[in-house]
Design a protein around this motif. Sequence first.
Motif, PDB file in Angstrom:
ATOM      1  N   GLY A  96      40.725  49.574  38.806  1.00 41.44           N
ATOM      2  CA  GLY A  96      41.914  49.652  39.509  1.00 41.44           C
ATOM      3  C   GLY A  96      42.616  48.436  39.831  1.00 41.44           C
ATOM      4  O   GLY A  96      43.551  47.983  40.324  1.00 41.44           O
ATOM      5  N   GLY A  97      42.355  47.480  38.854  1.00 43.15           N
ATOM      6  CA  GLY A  97      42.666  46.029  38.812  1.00 43.15           C
ATOM      7  C   GLY A  97      44.598  46.144  38.533  1.00 43.15           C
ATOM      8  O   GLY A  97      45.247  45.275  38.920  1.00 43.15           O
ATOM      9  N   VAL A  98      44.919  47.068  37.662  1.00 41.54           N
ATOM     10  CA  VAL A  98      46.163  47.363  37.560  1.00 41.54           C
ATOM     11  C   VAL A  98      46.983  48.495  38.354  1.00 41.54           C
ATOM     12  O   VAL A  98      47.951  48.340  38.812  1.00 41.54           O
ATOM     13  N   ALA A  99      46.263  49.641  38.231  1.00 44.81           N
ATOM     14  CA  ALA A  99      46.643  50.792  39.350  1.00 44.81           C
ATOM     15  C   ALA A  99      46.903  50.250  40.726  1.00 44.81           C
ATOM     16  O   ALA A  99      47.903  50.819  41.168  1.00 44.81           O
ATOM     17  N   ALA A 100      46.374  49.118  41.089  1.00 43.45           N
ATOM     18  CA  ALA A 100      46.496  49.031  42.656  1.00 43.45           C
ATOM     19  C   ALA A 100      47.937  48.496  43.020  1.00 43.45           C
ATOM     20  O   ALA A 100      48.420  48.644  43.946  1.00 43.45           O
ATOM     21  N   ARG A 101      48.432  47.958  41.673  1.00 45.63           N
ATOM     22  CA  ARG A 101      49.816  47.571  41.605  1.00 45.63           C
ATOM     23  C   ARG A 101      50.858  48.490  42.113  1.00 45.63           C
ATOM     24  O   ARG A 101      51.810  48.682  43.108  1.00 45.63           O
ATOM     25  N   LEU A 102      50.762  49.729  41.486  1.00 44.51           N
ATOM     26  CA  LEU A 102      51.405  50.913  41.765  1.00 44.51           C
ATOM     27  C   LEU A 102      51.256  51.472  43.248  1.00 44.51           C
ATOM     28  O   LEU A 102      52.155  51.757  44.010  1.00 44.51           O
ATOM     29  N   PRO A 197      37.662  36.418  43.721  1.00 43.95           N
ATOM     30  CA  PRO A 197      38.160  37.334  42.360  1.00 43.95           C
ATOM     31  C   PRO A 197      38.013  38.768  42.654  1.00 43.95           C
ATOM     32  O   PRO A 197      37.188  39.350  43.377  1.00 43.95           O
ATOM     33  N   TYR A 198      38.855  39.380  42.141  1.00 42.96           N
ATOM     34  CA  TYR A 198      39.000  40.966  42.548  1.00 42.96           C
ATOM     35  C   TYR A 198      37.833  41.821  42.160  1.00 42.96           C
ATOM     36  O   TYR A 198      37.688  42.692  42.728  1.00 42.96           O
ATOM     37  N   GLU A 199      37.292  41.338  41.094  1.00 44.49           N
ATOM     38  CA  GLU A 199      36.136  42.034  40.354  1.00 44.49           C
ATOM     39  C   GLU A 199      34.941  41.994  41.480  1.00 44.49           C
ATOM     40  O   GLU A 199      34.061  42.974  41.487  1.00 44.49           O
ATOM     41  N   GLY A 200      35.015  41.375  42.470  1.00 45.10           N
ATOM     42  CA  GLY A 200      33.850  41.292  43.463  1.00 45.10           C
ATOM     43  C   GLY A 200      34.043  42.201  44.521  1.00 45.10           C
ATOM     44  O   GLY A 200      33.291  42.516  45.204  1.00 45.10           O
ATOM     45  N   ASN A 201      35.133  43.002  44.250  1.00 40.52           N
ATOM     46  CA  ASN A 201      35.330  44.374  45.023  1.00 40.52           C
ATOM     47  C   ASN A 201      34.662  45.449  44.485  1.00 40.52           C
ATOM     48  O   ASN A 201      34.234  46.401  45.232  1.00 40.52           O
ATOM     49  N   ASP A 205      29.266  49.710  38.454  1.00 37.88           N
ATOM     50  CA  ASP A 205      29.809  50.949  37.664  1.00 37.88           C
ATOM     51  C   ASP A 205      31.372  50.913  37.735  1.00 37.88           C
ATOM     52  O   ASP A 205      32.075  51.723  37.377  1.00 37.88           O
ATOM     53  N   GLY A 206      31.982  49.795  38.307  1.00 37.63           N
ATOM     54  CA  GLY A 206      33.446  49.606  38.516  1.00 37.63           C
ATOM     55  C   GLY A 206      34.085  50.463  39.520  1.00 37.63           C
ATOM     56  O   GLY A 206      35.086  50.419  39.749  1.00 37.63           O
ATOM     57  N   ARG A 207      33.178  50.873  40.570  1.00 35.07           N
ATOM     58  CA  ARG A 207      33.809  51.612  41.576  1.00 35.07           C
ATOM     59  C   ARG A 207      33.702  50.616  43.081  1.00 35.07           C
ATOM     60  O   ARG A 207      32.814  49.869  42.897  1.00 35.07           O
ATOM     61  N   PHE A 208      34.576  50.944  43.768  1.00 33.25           N
ATOM     62  CA  PHE A 208      34.542  49.873  44.978  1.00 33.25           C
ATOM     63  C   PHE A 208      33.279  50.017  45.670  1.00 33.25           C
ATOM     64  O   PHE A 208      32.749  51.028  46.003  1.00 33.25           O
ATOM     65  N   LEU A 209      32.885  48.793  46.269  1.00 34.38           N
ATOM     66  CA  LEU A 209      31.989  48.617  47.108  1.00 34.38           C
ATOM     67  C   LEU A 209      32.075  49.376  48.534  1.00 34.38           C
ATOM     68  O   LEU A 209      33.345  49.670  48.817  1.00 34.38           O
ATOM     69  N   CYS A 240      46.803  42.874  44.171  1.00 37.67           N
ATOM     70  CA  CYS A 240      47.029  44.093  44.985  1.00 37.67           C
ATOM     71  C   CYS A 240      45.718  44.738  45.396  1.00 37.67           C
ATOM     72  O   CYS A 240      45.481  45.684  46.098  1.00 37.67           O
ATOM     73  N   HIS A 241      44.768  44.573  44.169  1.00 41.79           N
ATOM     74  CA  HIS A 241      43.531  44.972  44.373  1.00 41.79           C
ATOM     75  C   HIS A 241      42.597  44.557  45.546  1.00 41.79           C
ATOM     76  O   HIS A 241      42.100  45.290  46.373  1.00 41.79           O
ATOM     77  N   ASN A 242      43.070  43.174  45.854  1.00 34.31           N
ATOM     78  CA  ASN A 242      42.247  42.719  46.900  1.00 34.31           C
ATOM     79  C   ASN A 242      43.094  43.172  48.308  1.00 34.31           C
ATOM     80  O   ASN A 242      42.475  43.334  49.320  1.00 34.31           O
ATOM     81  N   LEU A 243      44.387  43.495  48.279  1.00 39.08           N
ATOM     82  CA  LEU A 243      45.189  43.977  49.281  1.00 39.08           C
ATOM     83  C   LEU A 243      44.558  45.485  49.890  1.00 39.08           C
ATOM     84  O   LEU A 243      44.414  45.663  50.794  1.00 39.08           O
ATOM     85  N   LEU A 244      44.228  46.191  48.737  1.00 35.43           N
ATOM     86  CA  LEU A 244      43.761  47.477  49.003  1.00 35.43           C
ATOM     87  C   LEU A 244      42.194  47.350  49.412  1.00 35.43           C
ATOM     88  O   LEU A 244      42.066  48.127  50.570  1.00 35.43           O
ATOM     89  N   ALA A 245      41.420  46.452  48.911  1.00 33.41           N
ATOM     90  CA  ALA A 245      39.967  46.290  49.456  1.00 33.41           C
ATOM     91  C   ALA A 245      40.197  45.908  50.786  1.00 33.41           C
ATOM     92  O   ALA A 245      39.289  46.419  51.696  1.00 33.41           O
TER      93      ALA A 245
END
Length: 276
Positions: A96-102, A197-201, A205-209, A240-245
Amino acid sequence: MTGPLVSTDWLSGHLNDTVLRLADVRWYPGEPDRGRRAYEEAHIPGAIYVDLETDLSAARGPGRHPLPDWDVFAARMGELGMGDDSVVVAYDDRGGGVAARLWWMLRAIGHEHTHVLDGGLAAWTADGNPLTGDSPNHAPAKLTVDLRSGITVDRDELRNRLGAVLALDARAAERYRGEVEPLDPIAGHIPGAVNAPYEGNLDADGRFLPAETLAARYRGLGVGGETETVVYCGSGVTACHNLLAVEYAGLGEALLYPGSWSDWSTAGYEVATGPE
């Protein structure tokens, strides 16, 4: 449906909904055509391709991915078939690192029915769902701009408010510390910023915590108090990934510094290095 995320189970059950608009937002730094080529090779059925460089960014402006004119953005999304009644689900292959921008941009113009696919393309295929090379042909639609106010800061406003806001840097720790800088001319971070770091969200498996885990993470960084939070990254994308998180965690909304480090580092402003 509420919340910024949808699961692969939800998407597989709604793939044929006429209001669904699925957006493939894959993008790779330094390889501007790779995302579209990957989309053309295989994507989730029904997905259209949304290009970070041409659809979600202006040609000129502060930083490497300046926000476009909002009316131009809405018109382009309308050309792709996204309208006021659409339920938009964005995905990529970066958790979601790019998708969150949309997601953030659609929310910025008042389109609330927008979400990110939790786990993205990897989760979709891992759960046994199909891919296709066929592209849909949606009719153009009208996407209204009802721009929300007070959701961004520019570099001068942020500079003047340093110490009065909590600045979160969504880049990798080594970039924050100034040990490496693969994209921008100067290494380091905005003075006083805290590294998140946004990866910490994401889990392994690459899904949100879980929301409660994210809430604990961000409260530990200082989010959720009376101090306003501003998030930045390299060019206003993964922030934007952090904003979503933060929103998913139930901690309200933070502000985006769209120009981010690529803007700050070219302005001649103060730069900090090291772990703080």
